[in-house]
Scaffold this motif. Structure first.
Motif, mmCIF file in Angstrom:
data_model
loop_
_atom_site.group_PDB
_atom_site.id
_atom_site.type_symbol
_atom_site.label_atom_id
_atom_site.label_comp_id
_atom_site.label_asym_id
_atom_site.label_seq_id
_atom_site.Cartn_x
_atom_site.Cartn_y
_atom_site.Cartn_z
ATOM 1 N N TYR A 190 -3.695 1.047 6.819
ATOM 2 C CA TYR A 190 -5.108 1.406 6.706
ATOM 3 C C TYR A 190 -5.304 2.770 6.057
ATOM 4 O O TYR A 190 -6.347 3.030 5.454
ATOM 5 C CB TYR A 190 -5.772 1.363 8.083
ATOM 6 C CG TYR A 190 -5.965 -0.046 8.580
ATOM 7 C CD1 TYR A 190 -6.900 -0.884 7.973
ATOM 8 C CD2 TYR A 190 -5.221 -0.545 9.633
ATOM 9 C CE1 TYR A 190 -7.082 -2.182 8.412
ATOM 10 C CE2 TYR A 190 -5.400 -1.842 10.087
ATOM 11 C CZ TYR A 190 -6.333 -2.653 9.466
ATOM 12 O OH TYR A 190 -6.504 -3.947 9.890
ATOM 13 N N GLU A 191 -4.306 3.642 6.169
ATOM 14 C CA GLU A 191 -4.430 4.967 5.553
ATOM 15 C C GLU A 191 -4.656 4.840 4.056
ATOM 16 O O GLU A 191 -5.449 5.585 3.465
ATOM 17 C CB GLU A 191 -3.180 5.797 5.827
ATOM 18 C CG GLU A 191 -3.263 7.218 5.266
ATOM 19 C CD GLU A 191 -2.005 8.022 5.533
ATOM 20 O OE1 GLU A 191 -2.100 9.261 5.521
ATOM 21 O OE2 GLU A 191 -0.942 7.422 5.755
ATOM 22 N N SER A 192 -3.988 3.898 3.413
ATOM 23 C CA SER A 192 -4.138 3.732 1.970
ATOM 24 C C SER A 192 -5.467 3.092 1.596
ATOM 25 O O SER A 192 -5.893 3.159 0.440
ATOM 26 C CB SER A 192 -2.983 2.880 1.423
ATOM 27 O OG SER A 192 -3.002 1.575 1.982
ATOM 28 N N LEU A 193 -6.152 2.485 2.564
ATOM 29 C CA LEU A 193 -7.436 1.837 2.295
ATOM 30 C C LEU A 193 -8.630 2.762 2.521
ATOM 31 O O LEU A 193 -9.618 2.694 1.806
ATOM 32 C CB LEU A 193 -7.600 0.604 3.190
ATOM 33 C CG LEU A 193 -6.809 -0.649 2.823
ATOM 34 C CD1 LEU A 193 -7.092 -1.738 3.831
ATOM 35 C CD2 LEU A 193 -7.173 -1.117 1.435
ATOM 36 N N LEU A 194 -8.537 3.596 3.547
ATOM 37 C CA LEU A 194 -9.686 4.424 3.908
ATOM 38 C C LEU A 194 -9.867 5.545 2.893
ATOM 39 O O LEU A 194 -8.910 6.180 2.462
ATOM 40 C CB LEU A 194 -9.490 4.988 5.316
ATOM 41 C CG LEU A 194 -9.438 3.913 6.408
ATOM 42 C CD1 LEU A 194 -9.067 4.524 7.754
ATOM 43 C CD2 LEU A 194 -10.756 3.172 6.513
ATOM 44 N N LEU A 195 -11.089 5.774 2.521
ATOM 45 C CA LEU A 195 -11.397 6.687 1.427
ATOM 46 C C LEU A 195 -11.087 8.133 1.778
ATOM 47 O O LEU A 195 -11.447 8.615 2.857
ATOM 48 C CB LEU A 195 -12.878 6.547 1.051
ATOM 49 C CG LEU A 195 -13.293 5.150 0.588
ATOM 50 C CD1 LEU A 195 -14.792 5.068 0.435
ATOM 51 C CD2 LEU A 195 -12.620 4.794 -0.717
ATOM 52 N N ASP A 196 -10.463 8.840 0.869
ATOM 53 C CA ASP A 196 -10.049 10.223 1.117
ATOM 54 C C ASP A 196 -11.226 11.133 1.443
ATOM 55 O O ASP A 196 -11.129 12.013 2.276
ATOM 56 C CB ASP A 196 -9.301 10.779 -0.097
ATOM 57 C CG ASP A 196 -7.929 10.140 -0.259
ATOM 58 O OD1 ASP A 196 -7.454 9.555 0.724
ATOM 59 O OD2 ASP A 196 -7.358 10.236 -1.350
ATOM 60 N N GLU A 197 -12.350 10.923 0.752
ATOM 61 C CA GLU A 197 -13.467 11.852 0.945
ATOM 62 C C GLU A 197 -14.153 11.680 2.299
ATOM 63 O O GLU A 197 -14.882 12.555 2.753
ATOM 64 C CB GLU A 197 -14.507 11.705 -0.175
ATOM 65 C CG GLU A 197 -15.107 10.317 -0.308
ATOM 66 C CD GLU A 197 -14.391 9.453 -1.325
ATOM 67 O OE1 GLU A 197 -15.061 8.606 -1.933
ATOM 68 O OE2 GLU A 197 -13.168 9.620 -1.508
ATOM 69 N N MET A 198 -13.912 10.566 2.972
ATOM 70 C CA MET A 198 -14.562 10.320 4.254
ATOM 71 C C MET A 198 -13.605 10.434 5.437
ATOM 72 O O MET A 198 -14.018 10.822 6.529
ATOM 73 C CB MET A 198 -15.206 8.928 4.242
ATOM 74 C CG MET A 198 -16.139 8.643 5.417
ATOM 75 S SD MET A 198 -16.810 6.949 5.360
ATOM 76 C CE MET A 198 -17.630 6.910 3.777
#
Length: 248
Positions: A190-198
């Protein structure tokens, strides 16, 4: 035996994939091939497949255009593409799968095995609907992530995800206005899916939505206090990057 169709505008790609499936995925029976959207729609109606290998980039329309024209979708899909772009994240958000060209044998076998599991769940259409929604709404604040539930999948708006916690090999999601959701996938996926800015991974065990932080408590790494009062440890190696996200 899975009945499959191959849809790619390059006949050579279809021939190679067919040979790979025959040798390495003998439980997949290729029952037809198409080179454009119109041919593909006719073939799907005739064959009623279990699985479709679908090229994303084709002349006169994309693979996504095809799906939009034949809804509801009653077969599982493995997308195939030569381009690593934004649409691949939308595919993953919707708990679907893709292969990059040239197709890797091990990745092909893994994708087919996952597709077999998803076929048993019989919820492809809802995931396709989520994919098409995400493609039309590329803004981070609108897109939805498919999270597994006992009944199938829950489609959660990204801004409503408060945090994700690692529990062994599972990931536990805490979502605004919902009971916690337990996924069989691990937190790394999930880390690779969740948006960096959020979102930000503050520790091996925690990914948080930065919008739900209430307070930072000093310490070696320190602690984050979330709006619901939850206290979460910050790994010392992540502290500086976290502070930089807030210009500190």
């Amino acid at each position: 035996m899975l009945r499959a169709l191959l849809i790619d505008d390059e006949p050579k790609n279809n021939r190679i994939l067919k040979l790979m499936l025959e040798e390495f995925c003998p439980h997949v029976q290729v029952e037809g091939q198409a080179e454009n959207i119109d041919e593909a729609i006719q073939l799907i109606e005739e064959k009623d497949p279990d699985l479709v290998f679908l090229d994303i980039e084709m002349p006169f329309g994309s693979g996504f255009d095809l799906l939009d024209r034949i809804k509801p979708v009653n077969f599982e899909i493995i997308f195939i593409t030569a381009f690593n772009n934004y649409s691949l994240k939308a595919i993953k958000y919707s708990a679907l799968d893709y292969l990059l060209k040239p197709v890797n044998i091990d990745e092909l076998m893994q994708a087919v095995n996952k597709a077999m599991e998803r076929i048993k769940a019989r919820n492809t259409n809802s995931r396709i609907e989520n994919l098409l929604f995400n493609l039309k709404k590329p803004q981070a604040g609108v897109q939805k992530l498919a999270l597994p539930s006992k009944e199938g999948y829950v489609f959660v708006p990204l801004p409503d995800i408060i945090r994700c916690e690692s529990k062994g090999g599972y990931a536990v999601f805490y979502v605004k206005g919902m009971d916690k959701i337990i996924s069989s996938k691990n937190i790394k996926e999930y880390e690779s899916l969740l948006l960096d800015e959020m979102f930000f991974r503050i520790h091996n065990s925690h990914i948080i939505n930065l919008n739900y932080i209430k307070k930072y408590h000093r310490g070696r790494g320190g602690f984050i206090e979330m709006e619901d009062g939850t206290m979460l440890e910050v790994a010392s190696r992540r502290k500086d990057e976290l502070m930089a996200r807030f210009g500190l």
